[in-house]
Design an enzyme around this catalytic site. Structure first.
Site, PDB file in Angstrom:
ATOM      1  N   ASP A 103      23.895  -9.162  95.862  1.00 40.46           N
ATOM      2  CA  ASP A 103      24.954  -8.572  95.055  1.00 40.46           C
ATOM      3  C   ASP A 103      24.302  -7.608  94.062  1.00 40.46           C
ATOM      4  O   ASP A 103      23.084  -7.663  93.828  1.00 40.46           O
ATOM      5  CB  ASP A 103      25.697  -9.699  94.319  1.00 40.46           C
ATOM      6  CG  ASP A 103      26.729  -9.178  93.345  1.00 40.46           C
ATOM      7  OD1 ASP A 103      27.567  -8.360  93.740  1.00 40.46           O
ATOM      8  OD2 ASP A 103      26.682  -9.592  92.173  1.00 40.46           O
ATOM      9  N   ASP A 120      26.106  -5.998  90.647  1.00 41.06           N
ATOM     10  CA  ASP A 120      26.479  -6.196  89.243  1.00 41.06           C
ATOM     11  C   ASP A 120      26.265  -7.649  88.819  1.00 41.06           C
ATOM     12  O   ASP A 120      26.782  -8.577  89.449  1.00 41.06           O
ATOM     13  CB  ASP A 120      27.938  -5.805  89.026  1.00 41.06           C
ATOM     14  CG  ASP A 120      28.155  -4.309  89.209  1.00 41.06           C
ATOM     15  OD1 ASP A 120      27.523  -3.538  88.469  1.00 41.06           O
ATOM     16  OD2 ASP A 120      28.938  -3.918  90.093  1.00 41.06           O
ATOM     17  N   THR A 155      27.986  -5.393  97.863  1.00 47.17           N
ATOM     18  CA  THR A 155      28.584  -5.228  96.551  1.00 47.17           C
ATOM     19  C   THR A 155      30.064  -4.877  96.631  1.00 47.17           C
ATOM     20  O   THR A 155      30.511  -4.251  97.598  1.00 47.17           O
ATOM     21  CB  THR A 155      27.840  -4.130  95.761  1.00 47.17           C
ATOM     22  OG1 THR A 155      28.504  -3.894  94.515  1.00 47.17           O
ATOM     23  CG2 THR A 155      27.775  -2.824  96.542  1.00 47.17           C
ATOM     24  N   SER A 156      30.809  -5.258  95.599  1.00 50.08           N
ATOM     25  CA  SER A 156      32.217  -4.892  95.495  1.00 50.08           C
ATOM     26  C   SER A 156      32.389  -3.475  94.962  1.00 50.08           C
ATOM     27  O   SER A 156      33.514  -2.981  94.880  1.00 50.08           O
ATOM     28  CB  SER A 156      32.961  -5.894  94.596  1.00 50.08           C
ATOM     29  OG  SER A 156      33.028  -7.159  95.218  1.00 50.08           O
ATOM     30  N   LYS A 208      35.425  -9.944  98.116  1.00 47.95           N
ATOM     31  CA  LYS A 208      34.978 -11.284  97.747  1.00 47.95           C
ATOM     32  C   LYS A 208      36.112 -11.917  96.932  1.00 47.95           C
ATOM     33  O   LYS A 208      36.754 -11.218  96.153  1.00 47.95           O
ATOM     34  CB  LYS A 208      33.707 -11.214  96.892  1.00 47.95           C
ATOM     35  CG  LYS A 208      32.519 -10.535  97.567  1.00 47.95           C
ATOM     36  CD  LYS A 208      31.372 -10.333  96.564  1.00 47.95           C
ATOM     37  CE  LYS A 208      30.248  -9.519  97.155  1.00 47.95           C
ATOM     38  NZ  LYS A 208      29.164  -9.266  96.181  1.00 47.95           N
ATOM     39  N   ASP A 245      26.066 -13.681  91.102  1.00 47.33           N
ATOM     40  CA  ASP A 245      26.259 -14.125  89.716  1.00 47.33           C
ATOM     41  C   ASP A 245      27.651 -14.660  89.455  1.00 47.33           C
ATOM     42  O   ASP A 245      27.864 -15.378  88.476  1.00 47.33           O
ATOM     43  CB  ASP A 245      26.030 -12.951  88.755  1.00 47.33           C
ATOM     44  CG  ASP A 245      27.142 -11.932  88.824  1.00 47.33           C
ATOM     45  OD1 ASP A 245      27.804 -11.698  87.795  1.00 47.33           O
ATOM     46  OD2 ASP A 245      27.374 -11.364  89.903  1.00 47.33           O
TER      47      ASP A 245
END
Length: 220
Positions: free
Chosen positions: A15, A17, A110-111, A142, A167
């Site tokens: 991931d 962020d 990643t989003s 996600k 995270d």
């Protein structure tokens, strides 16, 4: 006494962020503004923004709102976040960690969309993985496991051989749903029961044995 957990792996799915990049300052600025515009408590909104794509966060916060409005707002939010890199810095240990995995199978999952991912990894002076699954490449945000499963497939490894770095609750749930082990990073991770958890990446060492097998040595 410090304790070290050894986690063998063949591929890593990372991931961005909160895991490689600390972008909390930007996220909070942009989402506080959005929450106030929509009559929401910013503090409550910030509890659910991490890990999800923007439209999915909006759907949680405004469940009766038409989804097309969420997608429209999300485009505006992505542009704002991409333009604002003030305060974006690497997570502790991220530069050394990325150097250690440079020649090993790894992907960014990643989003963020591609433009936002490039902006934040660049602002944090971190190398961009050649393999990446960004927002525009998946049909579901996600905590859906699609992104991680796609990342594993792109790298050519079974989910059981992959370790996810995450995270957020949404991200950790996605990694588990993909059938992968999850290393939780940072203060939000522990409450979501990942396989192991670290404060930052200074507690993670990548080890390659003489036979070429690789493992994470997690010391807490």
């Amino acid at each position: 006494m410090p304790h070290t957990t050894v986690l063998p792996f063949k591929a890593l799915l990372l991931d961005m962020d909160g895991t490689l990049v600390n972008s909390d300052a930007v996220v909070e600025r942009c989402w506080r503004e959005w929450a106030l515009e929509h009559g929401l408590d910013p503090a409550e909104a910030l509890k659910v923004v991490h890990g999800r794509q923007g439209y999915a966060t909006m759907a949680v916060l405004l469940p009766e709102r038409p989804m097309e409005l969420n997608h429209a707002d999300n485009k505006v939010m992505l542009a704002k976040e991409t333009a604002d890199t003030e305060g974006v810095v690497p997570i502790g240990g991220a530069p050394a960690f990325m150097a250690a995995v440079a020649d090993l199978p790894h992907a960014l999952v990643t989003s963020a969309d591609e433009k936002l991912a490039q902006a934040r990894m660049g602002a944090a002076a971190l190398p961009m993985p050649a393999t990446r699954v960004t927002a525009e490449l998946v049909g579901a945000s996600k905590p859906d496991p699609e992104g991680f499963l796609k990342g594993a497939a792109e790298l050519g490894f079974d989910p059981a051989d992959c370790i996810v770095f995450e995270d957020s609750g949404a991200g950790i749930e996605a990694g588990k749903a993909a059938g992968m082990r999850v290393l939780g990073v940072g203060p939000r991770a522990a409450e979501h029961a990942p396989t192991a958890v670290v404060a930052d990446l200074t507690q993670v060492r990548v080890v390659t044995d003489a036979d070429g097998s690789t493992s994470l040595h997690v010391t807490v």
